[in-house]
Design an enzyme around this catalytic site. Structure first.
Site, mmCIF file in Angstrom:
data_model
loop_
_atom_site.group_PDB
_atom_site.id
_atom_site.type_symbol
_atom_site.label_atom_id
_atom_site.label_comp_id
_atom_site.label_asym_id
_atom_site.label_seq_id
_atom_site.Cartn_x
_atom_site.Cartn_y
_atom_site.Cartn_z
ATOM 1 N N ALA A 49 0.803 -1.229 0.000
ATOM 2 C CA ALA A 49 0.000 0.000 0.000
ATOM 3 C C ALA A 49 0.844 1.291 0.000
ATOM 4 O O ALA A 49 0.625 2.168 -0.847
ATOM 5 C CB ALA A 49 -0.971 -0.032 1.187
ATOM 6 N N ARG A 90 -5.315 0.159 -9.056
ATOM 7 C CA ARG A 90 -5.701 -0.906 -8.109
ATOM 8 C C ARG A 90 -6.737 -0.312 -7.152
ATOM 9 O O ARG A 90 -6.637 0.856 -6.782
ATOM 10 C CB ARG A 90 -4.485 -1.445 -7.338
ATOM 11 C CG ARG A 90 -3.535 -2.251 -8.227
ATOM 12 C CD ARG A 90 -2.488 -2.987 -7.416
ATOM 13 N NE ARG A 90 -3.026 -4.179 -6.770
ATOM 14 C CZ ARG A 90 -2.328 -4.936 -5.911
ATOM 15 N NH1 ARG A 90 -1.099 -4.606 -5.578
ATOM 16 N NH2 ARG A 90 -2.868 -6.012 -5.377
ATOM 17 N N GLN A 195 4.134 -13.434 -1.958
ATOM 18 C CA GLN A 195 4.899 -12.296 -1.428
ATOM 19 C C GLN A 195 5.702 -12.694 -0.190
ATOM 20 O O GLN A 195 6.763 -12.130 0.074
ATOM 21 C CB GLN A 195 3.957 -11.139 -1.067
ATOM 22 C CG GLN A 195 3.347 -10.422 -2.246
ATOM 23 C CD GLN A 195 1.983 -10.963 -2.590
ATOM 24 O OE1 GLN A 195 1.701 -12.146 -2.382
ATOM 25 N NE2 GLN A 195 1.129 -10.116 -3.126
ATOM 26 N N ASP A 236 -4.075 -2.718 3.856
ATOM 27 C CA ASP A 236 -4.301 -1.908 2.662
ATOM 28 C C ASP A 236 -5.351 -0.840 2.898
ATOM 29 O O ASP A 236 -5.399 0.166 2.197
ATOM 30 C CB ASP A 236 -4.699 -2.802 1.491
ATOM 31 C CG ASP A 236 -3.477 -3.575 1.013
ATOM 32 O OD1 ASP A 236 -3.141 -4.591 1.653
ATOM 33 O OD2 ASP A 236 -2.821 -3.124 0.057
ATOM 34 N N ASN A 246 -6.539 -6.583 4.145
ATOM 35 C CA ASN A 246 -5.130 -6.899 3.875
ATOM 36 C C ASN A 246 -5.096 -8.130 2.975
ATOM 37 O O ASN A 246 -6.132 -8.731 2.658
ATOM 38 C CB ASN A 246 -4.360 -7.132 5.185
ATOM 39 C CG ASN A 246 -2.861 -7.165 4.962
ATOM 40 O OD1 ASN A 246 -2.306 -6.321 4.282
ATOM 41 N ND2 ASN A 246 -2.186 -8.164 5.508
ATOM 42 N N LYS A 247 -3.913 -8.507 2.581
ATOM 43 C CA LYS A 247 -3.724 -9.612 1.643
ATOM 44 C C LYS A 247 -4.556 -10.840 2.034
ATOM 45 O O LYS A 247 -4.647 -11.180 3.214
ATOM 46 C CB LYS A 247 -2.236 -9.968 1.605
ATOM 47 C CG LYS A 247 -1.825 -11.079 0.682
ATOM 48 C CD LYS A 247 -2.305 -10.922 -0.734
ATOM 49 C CE LYS A 247 -1.947 -9.601 -1.368
ATOM 50 N NZ LYS A 247 -2.684 -9.366 -2.644
#
Ligand code: MRU
Length: 349
Positions: A49, A90, A195, A236, A246-247
């Protein structure tokens, strides 16, 4: 050490460490205009982010630099187009919109074409510098909740690659290690883009932090059998009530932490806290290409023709979060009040 993001003023390009090539290749790409920067954000050459926000800010600088507009009105019209393009790159990380809002305010305030270009560069540089200071402050506050001997769970990548410098949650792990604590990190691999396995492990190797990569589905089991002192993740977007995007996989990690009585912390620069969004239900979740799931390294791993659903983020409900670590201190539940208080006491753009 590496630099995730660097504006090179003489060339007028944004140099990014291409995160899609790591860990195999450590290569940079030079991006000269907003179209190339927008594509790099979308393709996740730059990701995380805060890094996305900084890249978008420099996207506006690059657009101004390349413009041949001769009047202030024409330049402003071109910058409005660049801003709209970057906004579409995004949807979930609010830093993108926060940074572009700041750049748009600079554009709106300009009354002189010659002053506007340097003013945009000054603002982008300020956003970049603030990110460095904010990350350090987050780590400083976090040390209050990291014991001398600490087993820490982490998800996705939130380190130097995802920011300008130190990082948020991974920055906490690194700072704890560098301050002499005995740290061991369990790193979720973070399917589908890996990631954790590719980026966080690559960073931790450079910092000398002892760690183990685990598959996402192992987190609950490893917490129960190996023990954990805390889990720390990035975000994020944090809604006003503390619900956190978040992810994908963060929610599962938070559930595992709850069941194992492990404190679960979210590191959030205030640029990632969105008080205008009341709860996680209102956060747009990015759906990404199904090939991210069906293919690994270009090789098809799912049954040919399998149906796929690929949400890139999830929402961790506030009730699963022990504390939200900001640059101004650690917000505790109830977050509706504690987050509002942080903004009231420390007004930021
Ligand atoms: O899709 P990504 O890799 O951009 O997602 C990144 C994350 O979810 C990070 O945890 C988040 O942006 C915080 S980075 C400090």
């Amino acid at each position: 050490m590496f630099k995730s993001i660097e504006w090179r003023d003489e060339e007028g390009v944004l140099r990014l460490l291409d995160q899609t090539r790591l860990p195999e290749d450590v290569v940079t790409v030079d991006l000269a205009d907003e179209h190339a920067i927008c594509a790099a954000i979308r393709e996740m050459k730059v990701r995380g982010a805060p890094a996305i926000g900084v890249a978008a800010a420099y996207g506006m600088v690059a657009a101004a630099r390349r413009s041949g507009a001769e009047t202030l009105l024409d330049l402003k019209a071109e910058l409005a187009e660049a801003e709209a393009l970057l906004r579409g790159s995004r949807p979930t990380a609010v830093n993108l919109f926060w940074a572009l809002d700041r750049m748009a305010r600079v554009v709106a305030a300009a009354s002189d074409i010659d002053a506007l270009k340097p003013a945009l560069l000054t603002e982008a540089r300020a956003i970049e510098a603030e990110d460095i200071a904010v990350n350090r402050a987050i780590s400083r506050h976090a040390m209050k909740v990291v014991p001398q001997k600490a087993t820490i769970f982490h998800h996705c990548n939130t380190g130097s690659l995802a920011t300008v410098d130190l990082g948020t949650a991974l920055g906490v792990i690194r700072t704890a290690h560098e301050s002499g604590r005995e740290v061991f990190a369990y790193v979720d691999e973070t399917r589908p883009r890996l990631q954790g396995a590719k980026l966080s492990a690559w960073e931790l190797l450079q910092y000398g932090v002892p760690h183990a990569v685990i598959v996402d589905g192992a987190a609950a089991h490893v917490m129960r059998t190996k023990g954990a002192d805390l889990a720390v993740v990035g975000c994020d977007r944090v809604a006003a009530n503390g619900d956190t995007a978040n992810k994908i996989g963060t929610y599962s990690l938070a559930l595992a932490a709850k069941d194992n009585d492990v404190p679960f912390y979210v590191c959030a620069p205030t640029s990632t806290i969105d008080l205008a969004t009341s709860s996680g239900d209102d956060i747009a979740i990015e759906d990404r290409d199904e090939r991210e799931i069906t293919h690994m390294g270009g090789v098809e791993v799912a049954a040919a023709g399998a149906g796929v659903y690929n949400p890139a983020f999830d929402i961790t409900p506030a009730r699963l979060i022990t504390g939200i670590i900001t640059e101004y201190g650690i917000a505790e539940p109830p977050f509706q009040q504690s987050l509002a208080r942080i903004f009231a006491d420390n007004a930021r753009g």
